[in-house]
Enzyme design. Structure first.
Site, mmCIF file in Angstrom:
data_model
loop_
_atom_site.group_PDB
_atom_site.id
_atom_site.type_symbol
_atom_site.label_atom_id
_atom_site.label_comp_id
_atom_site.label_asym_id
_atom_site.label_seq_id
_atom_site.Cartn_x
_atom_site.Cartn_y
_atom_site.Cartn_z
ATOM 1 C CD GLU A 1 -2.652 -1.281 2.578
ATOM 2 O OE1 GLU A 1 -3.857 -1.555 2.583
ATOM 3 O OE2 GLU A 1 -1.986 -1.160 3.644
ATOM 4 C CG ASP B 1 -12.488 -5.655 -0.700
ATOM 5 O OD1 ASP B 1 -11.317 -5.339 -0.423
ATOM 6 O OD2 ASP B 1 -13.410 -5.660 0.135
HETATM 7 N N1 ADE Z 1 -8.984 -3.911 3.442
HETATM 8 C C1 ADE Z 1 -9.262 -4.010 2.142
HETATM 9 N N2 ADE Z 1 -10.489 -4.557 1.942
HETATM 10 C C2 ADE Z 1 -10.995 -4.811 3.166
HETATM 11 C C3 ADE Z 1 -12.205 -5.379 3.631
HETATM 12 N N3 ADE Z 1 -13.156 -5.787 2.799
HETATM 13 N N4 ADE Z 1 -12.377 -5.481 4.960
HETATM 14 C C4 ADE Z 1 -11.420 -5.066 5.815
HETATM 15 N N5 ADE Z 1 -10.260 -4.539 5.441
HETATM 16 C C5 ADE Z 1 -10.041 -4.399 4.113
#
Ligand code: ADE
Length: 252
Positions: free
Chosen positions: A25, A215
């Site tokens: 990141e 996501d």
């Molecule tokens: N970091 C990236 N995506 C995530 C998710 N869905 N839940 C928690 N941390 C995350």
């Protein structure tokens, strides 16, 4: 400037601390600034420090420290425990004027999220701490820690969307967590934000979030697969936004 953090040093140079969980990141903006690691700065803790001084186009200089949680057993440490350790150690050693907790997160299509869309987080809470009892325990469990008062002004100035960060210890989303997120207007699901803000609140240090979506929690896709597929794209977008955020903060 309305919400300028108080400088703790004498030379009017903004001291900006980034707390980032994963190397992937942070690497795009570490590379952008050519920041070098200060090896073993936090030894024996696993946290890693990258530090440089940057001067922007207006001639304003800032000290930029990027602290990563570090690794254990060959993988980057994610989650609240590692984020709390890194934040506590970094505040005590570096005395930042402001903390930026930056990284990736899950978003919700229903709330307008898209892959690699970058948000400024202007509120934060925990979504997986279910503590029975009266309001006092419930309030502690949810957290709702203060976020830097200048977050909204910065988001408007940089034309970035605002969102409420909710933090838990798991990548997946359980129905009981979703219920808390929805009841509280959560928009950005991560694994560190509220923990960083908790420590920052104890040590009276302003904190703000810069989060990029990897996501979509309501897409029906398998989260880890979707996260892995989009990590690089989301981290590139994070870099572009962080360059603008650092420039903005340097001008305060
Ligand atoms: N970091 C990236 N995506 C995530 C998710 N869905 N839940 C928690 N941390 C995350």
């Amino acid at each position: 400037m309305a919400h300028k953090p108080k400088h703790k040093n004498t030379h009017n140079k903004m001291n900006i601390l980034y707390i980032v969980a994963m190397q992937a990141e942070a690497q795009p903006f570490i590379d952008h600034y050519g920041v070098k690691e200060v090896v073993d700065f936090f030894s024996p803790l696993p946290c890693k420090l990258y530090q440089t001084t940057i001067t922007n186009a207006n001639g304003n200089s800032s000290q930029l420290s990027i602290v990563l949680n570090g690794q254990q057993h060959g993988s980057d440490l994610v989650g609240c425990e590692a984020a709390s350790v890194a934040t506590l150690a970094a505040i005590q050693r570096l005395h930042p004027d402001i903390i930026v907790n930056s990284g990736t997160c899950g978003g919700f299509q229903a709330k307008g999220a898209e892959i690699a869309k970058v948000y400024i987080g202007n509120a934060c809470m925990f979504h997986d701490r279910r503590v029975p009892g009266d309001d006092i325990w419930g309030t502690q469990a949810l957290g709702n820690y203060p976020v830097w008062k200048g977050a909204q002004e910065m988001s408007e100035s940089l034309n970035l969307p605002l969102g409420k960060v909710t933090t838990g210890s798991s990548l997946d989303l359980q129905p009981c967590d979703l219920e808390i997120i929805q009841e509280n207007g959560g928009e950005l699901k991560d694994m560190e934000g509220a923990a960083v803000a908790f420590v920052a609140s104890l040590l009276n240090t302003p904190v703000v979030f810069v989060k990029s979506v990897t996501d979509l929690c309501d897409s029906g896709a398998e989260t880890f697969e979707e996260f892995s597929r989009n990590l690089s794209k989301a981290s590139q977008a994070l870099k572009e936004t962080n360059i603008r955020v650092i420039d903005y903060l340097s001008n305060l």
